[in-house]
Design a protein around this motif. Structure first.
Motif, PDB file in Angstrom:
ATOM      1  N   UNK A  88       0.886  -1.426   0.178  1.00  0.00           N
ATOM      2  CA  UNK A  88      -0.080  -0.007  -0.108  1.00  0.00           C
ATOM      3  C   UNK A  88       0.905   1.184   0.064  1.00  0.00           C
ATOM      4  N   UNK A  89       2.258   0.622   0.215  1.00  0.00           N
ATOM      5  CA  UNK A  89       2.676   2.357   0.708  1.00  0.00           C
ATOM      6  C   UNK A  89       3.261   2.775  -0.483  1.00  0.00           C
ATOM      7  N   UNK A  90       3.558   1.927  -1.705  1.00  0.00           N
ATOM      8  CA  UNK A  90       3.730   1.597  -2.880  1.00  0.00           C
ATOM      9  C   UNK A  90       2.886   2.552  -3.606  1.00  0.00           C
ATOM     10  N   UNK A  91       1.402   1.903  -3.600  1.00  0.00           N
ATOM     11  CA  UNK A  91       0.252   2.199  -4.209  1.00  0.00           C
ATOM     12  C   UNK A  91      -0.127   3.776  -3.825  1.00  0.00           C
ATOM     13  N   UNK A  92       0.153   4.505  -2.597  1.00  0.00           N
ATOM     14  CA  UNK A  92       0.201   6.215  -2.678  1.00  0.00           C
ATOM     15  C   UNK A  92       1.262   6.070  -2.760  1.00  0.00           C
ATOM     16  N   UNK A  93       2.275   6.193  -2.811  1.00  0.00           N
ATOM     17  CA  UNK A  93       3.057   6.496  -3.238  1.00  0.00           C
ATOM     18  C   UNK A  93       3.124   7.229  -5.260  1.00  0.00           C
ATOM     19  N   UNK A 109      10.871   0.065  -4.067  1.00  0.00           N
ATOM     20  CA  UNK A 109       9.897  -0.776  -2.824  1.00  0.00           C
ATOM     21  C   UNK A 109       9.681   0.682  -1.571  1.00  0.00           C
ATOM     22  N   UNK A 110       8.942   1.128  -1.239  1.00  0.00           N
ATOM     23  CA  UNK A 110       8.747   2.228  -0.381  1.00  0.00           C
ATOM     24  C   UNK A 110       8.397   1.675   1.238  1.00  0.00           C
ATOM     25  N   UNK A 111       9.122   1.665   2.234  1.00  0.00           N
ATOM     26  CA  UNK A 111       9.567   2.211   3.290  1.00  0.00           C
ATOM     27  C   UNK A 111       8.056   1.413   3.915  1.00  0.00           C
ATOM     28  N   UNK A 112       7.869   1.194   4.743  1.00  0.00           N
ATOM     29  CA  UNK A 112       6.710   0.680   5.485  1.00  0.00           C
ATOM     30  C   UNK A 112       6.688   2.329   6.121  1.00  0.00           C
ATOM     31  N   UNK A 113       5.982   3.433   6.241  1.00  0.00           N
ATOM     32  CA  UNK A 113       5.620   4.279   7.061  1.00  0.00           C
ATOM     33  C   UNK A 113       6.299   5.996   6.559  1.00  0.00           C
ATOM     34  N   UNK A 114       6.231   5.232   5.074  1.00  0.00           N
ATOM     35  CA  UNK A 114       6.274   6.232   4.621  1.00  0.00           C
ATOM     36  C   UNK A 114       5.538   7.976   3.587  1.00  0.00           C
ATOM     37  N   UNK A 115       4.157   6.521   4.295  1.00  0.00           N
ATOM     38  CA  UNK A 115       3.288   7.007   3.599  1.00  0.00           C
ATOM     39  C   UNK A 115       1.933   7.193   4.576  1.00  0.00           C
ATOM     40  N   UNK A 116       0.815   7.394   3.527  1.00  0.00           N
ATOM     41  CA  UNK A 116      -0.053   6.644   4.478  1.00  0.00           C
ATOM     42  C   UNK A 116      -1.653   6.059   3.164  1.00  0.00           C
ATOM     43  N   UNK A 117      -1.968   5.190   3.046  1.00  0.00           N
ATOM     44  CA  UNK A 117      -2.230   5.251   1.449  1.00  0.00           C
ATOM     45  C   UNK A 117      -4.098   5.468   2.023  1.00  0.00           C
ATOM     46  N   UNK A 118      -4.502   6.897   1.157  1.00  0.00           N
ATOM     47  CA  UNK A 118      -5.875   7.934   1.264  1.00  0.00           C
ATOM     48  C   UNK A 118      -6.809   6.352   1.390  1.00  0.00           C
ATOM     49  N   UNK A 119      -8.038   7.306   2.226  1.00  0.00           N
ATOM     50  CA  UNK A 119      -9.336   7.148   1.593  1.00  0.00           C
ATOM     51  C   UNK A 119      -9.912   7.029  -0.059  1.00  0.00           C
ATOM     52  N   UNK A 122       2.591  -4.713  18.125  1.00  0.00           N
ATOM     53  CA  UNK A 122       3.276  -2.930  19.208  1.00  0.00           C
ATOM     54  C   UNK A 122       3.601  -2.297  17.949  1.00  0.00           C
ATOM     55  N   UNK A 123       4.588  -2.489  17.526  1.00  0.00           N
ATOM     56  CA  UNK A 123       5.288  -1.864  16.270  1.00  0.00           C
ATOM     57  C   UNK A 123       4.354  -1.720  15.584  1.00  0.00           C
ATOM     58  N   UNK A 124       3.603  -2.279  15.168  1.00  0.00           N
ATOM     59  CA  UNK A 124       1.879  -2.784  14.009  1.00  0.00           C
ATOM     60  C   UNK A 124       0.723  -1.175  14.583  1.00  0.00           C
ATOM     61  N   UNK A 125       0.770  -2.117  15.492  1.00  0.00           N
ATOM     62  CA  UNK A 125       0.284  -0.688  16.003  1.00  0.00           C
ATOM     63  C   UNK A 125       0.472   0.613  16.331  1.00  0.00           C
ATOM     64  N   UNK A 126       1.850   0.909  16.303  1.00  0.00           N
ATOM     65  CA  UNK A 126       2.362   2.209  16.464  1.00  0.00           C
ATOM     66  C   UNK A 126       2.964   2.731  18.099  1.00  0.00           C
ATOM     67  N   UNK A 127       3.119   1.753  18.753  1.00  0.00           N
ATOM     68  CA  UNK A 127       3.398   1.716  19.968  1.00  0.00           C
ATOM     69  C   UNK A 127       5.009   2.013  20.406  1.00  0.00           C
ATOM     70  N   UNK A 128       4.853   0.749  20.309  1.00  0.00           N
ATOM     71  CA  UNK A 128       6.973   1.455  19.910  1.00  0.00           C
ATOM     72  C   UNK A 128       7.661   1.151  19.099  1.00  0.00           C
ATOM     73  N   UNK A 129       8.175   2.054  18.090  1.00  0.00           N
ATOM     74  CA  UNK A 129       9.944   2.135  16.686  1.00  0.00           C
ATOM     75  C   UNK A 129       9.520   0.992  16.238  1.00  0.00           C
TER      76      UNK A 129
END
Ligand code: FAD
Lengths: 283, 366
Positions: free
Chosen positions: A39-44, A183-193, B276-283
């Motif tokens: 999903x990070x790739x899709x959002x990008x 490949x995008x790193x997790x957390x690099x964006x957030x999939x839109x609605x 916990x990582x997936x919930x964003x509680x820890x890095x």
């Protein structure tokens, strides 16, 4: 821009169960999701389309029901979904998978033109190998940019791109040429609605389905189990330690339990207690 | 689809008995290789761990162990060959070229592929680091051979084949994967999964130099800059002597501090399970397990962690595992040394206080 996004339908990891007798994964009835890393790739991809115009095509290889994840991706705003499905692909390992997906991408490129970027998930949550993206890049001769946390600059006309890449000891700032596999790193964006109209369109959209022959695969020995150099020989439960854990009785209140636990720890590891006591800067 | 090296029902059974002859042109493939990850003037510890593991495999096969070292001379490459020998390599393939000064996929893939075709190893191990994963997938694809990711155990079977074991999806099973008819058999292994071998100072070996045909002009990717991480963050977790970790049993983000406080009193580090990582509680750098950090502390305290296989493989190297869990049947009690069936949220503060008291008293007395 023309952008392709490879996705995979995976079982929702929270709900996976293993058959107690046969030790196989019970997939029946387990809800499926789009591999979260995809999903990070899709959002990008959608953001690049917002900026430059163009199209976002989502592609997957999988059983017929994988078309549901393509539909989901259309609901987020992708333009077209392509499913490669054939019984010959069953049992593909990562090498056979990257072969099939590379053929699918080539076939799609015949129709739509060569994409400037192919996004792949960093890895999947079910296999976790991180090998399919690099495999596709290698097969199609795309610049390989993995673990990208941000696209700093991109010039689709000139075919240049500058990205930040998460390396082992820091961040690399890389410049490279399109077409690229990213490949995008997790957390690099957030999939839109998806918008209302995207969701409606997705519900009615026709998902193009191709089989091996349709994407020009003639040598079936490169597909599925036959095309997979790796072989799963054994599936087994890990051996329990010969003794189970010594259980500290949790009677007599929490403080007593805590004290009993500490006694047991230090009784087994006297050296640890000495280390701790002599450790500087303690409380 | 088994795109994931996840066994599907029947797949293991139908192929388990299959045994094919290794094609003629692969029979000359001998020796065990370890890709030596060399960056910023030093060898990544995982490469030394893999030399230790590779040594065992090579001895069992009766072949040589080689380190494969790529880089650019001015950055201390020659000293690195000495370390390879000290940690068990019989020889080092040394590729010293300005284009290889910083890792980039394209030239590294080209050189590794050429080396394999020329010197023909039967096994190639790489660290499952960012670099190793980026490289391994490309090299395996170019060579059209099998690659098994994130192995937790390696062995040689009766047929001289590498048996690479890794956890499978689902949380409770392991699978053993073979590359029967292709060479080399490739595998990646995460840092700290294999024990660090003891170096033998002064141990010697051969350096086999290789001169690749590389031109900077033909490499499409350029490194503009490198922003190193500050070393302060969670980088110490993998090497901490004492680790306290929490799982979903902590129930809320606030309760993470209970874990941190106990770790602080013990002078240790802290982490958690993947949810916990997936919930964003820890890095993400605090995640312990197969896809997080592998730890080898003297003491590991797991609070509210069920003990799924992916977690287990990351902590099994601990000298002592202590588990706190409300469920007496939690899998973690199968591999913990000490266990308490209790509510972690209640017990952790009491434990912290009891440790603090005890260490204080002893410090005053000592
Ligand atoms: C490809 C893949 C890779 C993975 N990699 C990792 C990894 O690297 N690391 C990792 O940890 N996981 C990993 N996982 C996830 C793993 O399978 C488990 O889902 C996860 O470890 C479970 O975390 P948990 O034990 O915290 O949560 P749960 O499984 O939900 O367990 C919570 C536990 O807390 C106990 N509990 C509940 N309340 C209390 C209380 N008040 N006090 C004490 N105990 C309580 C419960 O009895 C239970 O045992 C991976 C999964 C996949 C598919």
């Amino acid at each position: 821009m023309r952008i392709f996004v490879c996705i995979k339908q995976v079982p929702d990891s929270a709900q996976i169960r293993v058959h107690p007798v046969t030790n196989t994964i019970m997939r029946q009835g387990v809800p499926t999701i789009i591999n979260p890393y995809d999903l990070f790739g899709l959002e990008e991809a959608l953001r690049l389309r917002d900026r430059f115009g163009g199209t976002v095509t989502v592609l997957t290889m999988g059983p017929p029901m994988a078309s549901e994840s393509l539909r989901k991706a259309l609901g987020y705003g992708a333009d077209r979904g392509l499913l490669l499905t054939d019984r010959f692909f069953a049992g593909s390992d990562t090498l056979a998978t990257s072969y099939a997906l590379a053929r699918l991408i080539e076939k799609a490129a015949e129709e739509e033109g060569m994409p400037q970027i192919v996004f792949c998930g960093k890895q999947t949550i079910d296999g976790d190998t991180a090998q399919v993206g690099p495999g596709i890049a290698q097969r199609l001769g795309l610049s390989q940019l993995t673990y990208v946390s941000a696209i700093d600059e991109i010039d689709p006309e000139k075919g240049s791109i500058t990205v930040r890449r998460r390396a082992d000891h820091g961040v690399q700032v890389l410049t490279s040429r399109l077409p690229a596999m990213i490949t995008m790193l997790e957390g690099s964006n957030h999939i839109r609605r998806g918008t209302q109209s995207d969701v409606l369109r997705a519900a009615q959209a026709k998902i193009t389905q191709w089989n091996a022959a349709a994407v020009g695969i003639t040598d079936l020995s490169l597909c599925g189990l036959r095309g997979s150099p790796t072989v799963v020989k054994r599936v087994f439960a890990p051996a329990a330690r010969s003794e189970k854990a010594d259980m500290i009785p949790a009677t007599g209140g929490g403080s007593a339990t805590a004290a009993a636990l500490i006694d047991a720890i230090f009784a087994r590891q006297p050296a640890l207690e000495e280390d701790l006591i002599s450790a500087a800067g303690g409380y | 689809m088994n795109t994931s090296q996840t066994p599907v029902a029947g797949a293991s059974g139908s192929r388990a008995g299959m045994k094919k002859e290794l094609p003629e042109h692969f029979r000359s493939y001998k020796h065990v290789w370890v890709f030596i990850e060399f960056e910023l003037g030093r060898i990544h510890p995982v490469s030394l761990e893999l030399l230790g593991e590779g040594r065992k495999l090579a001895d069992q096969l009766g072949v040589e162990l080689a380190g494969v070292l790529l880089g650019s001379g001015e950055h201390g490459l020659n000293d690195a060959t000495g370390s390879c020998f000290a940690y068990g390599a019989d020889l080092v393939y040394l590729v010293d070229h300005p284009v290889l000064a910083q890792y980039r996929n394209q030239p590294y893939t080209k050189v590794m592929t050429e080396l394999v075709l020329k010197y023909q190893p039967e096994i190639m191990l790489l660290g499952a680091t960012v670099l190793g994963r980026d490289l391994a997938g490309s090299v395996a694809t170019t060579l059209k051979t099998g690659l098994t990711a994130d192995c937790t155990e390696l062995a040689i079977d009766d047929e001289r084949s590498l048996a690479a074991t890794r956890p499978t999806f689902g949380g409770s099973l392991l699978c053993t994967i073979h590359t029967l008819n292709y060479r080399p058999q490739m595998a990646t292994i995460r840092p700290r999964v294999m024990a660090m071998p003891k170096p033998v100072e002064g141990r010697e070996g051969r350096v086999v130099p290789y001169t690749p045909d590389l031109q900077e002009d033909s490499i499409v990717t350029k490194v503009l800059s490198f922003l190193p991480d500050d070393a302060s963050e969670a980088s110490g977790l993998a090497f901490a002597d004492i680790v306290v970790a929490g799982g979903m049993g902590l129930r809320s983000e606030e309760n993470i501090q209970l874990v941190r406080k106990l770790a602080a009193v013990l002078g240790g580090d802290w982490g958690g399970s993947r949810p916990l990582v997936q919930k964003g509680w820890i890095g993400a750098d605090r995640q312990i397990g197969q896809t997080g950090k592998t730890i080898r502390p003297k003491l590991y305290i797991a609070a509210g962690i069920s003990g799924a296989i992916q977690h287990r493989v990351g902590v099994e190297g601990a000298d002592m595992i202590v588990a706190i869990n409300t469920d007496p049947n939690a899998p973690i009690f199968d591999f913990a040394h000490l266990g308490v069936v209790a509510d972690a949220v209640t017990l952790l503060p009491l434990l912290t206080e009891a440790f603090r008291q005890r260490l204080l008293v002893n410090r005053l007395a000592g």
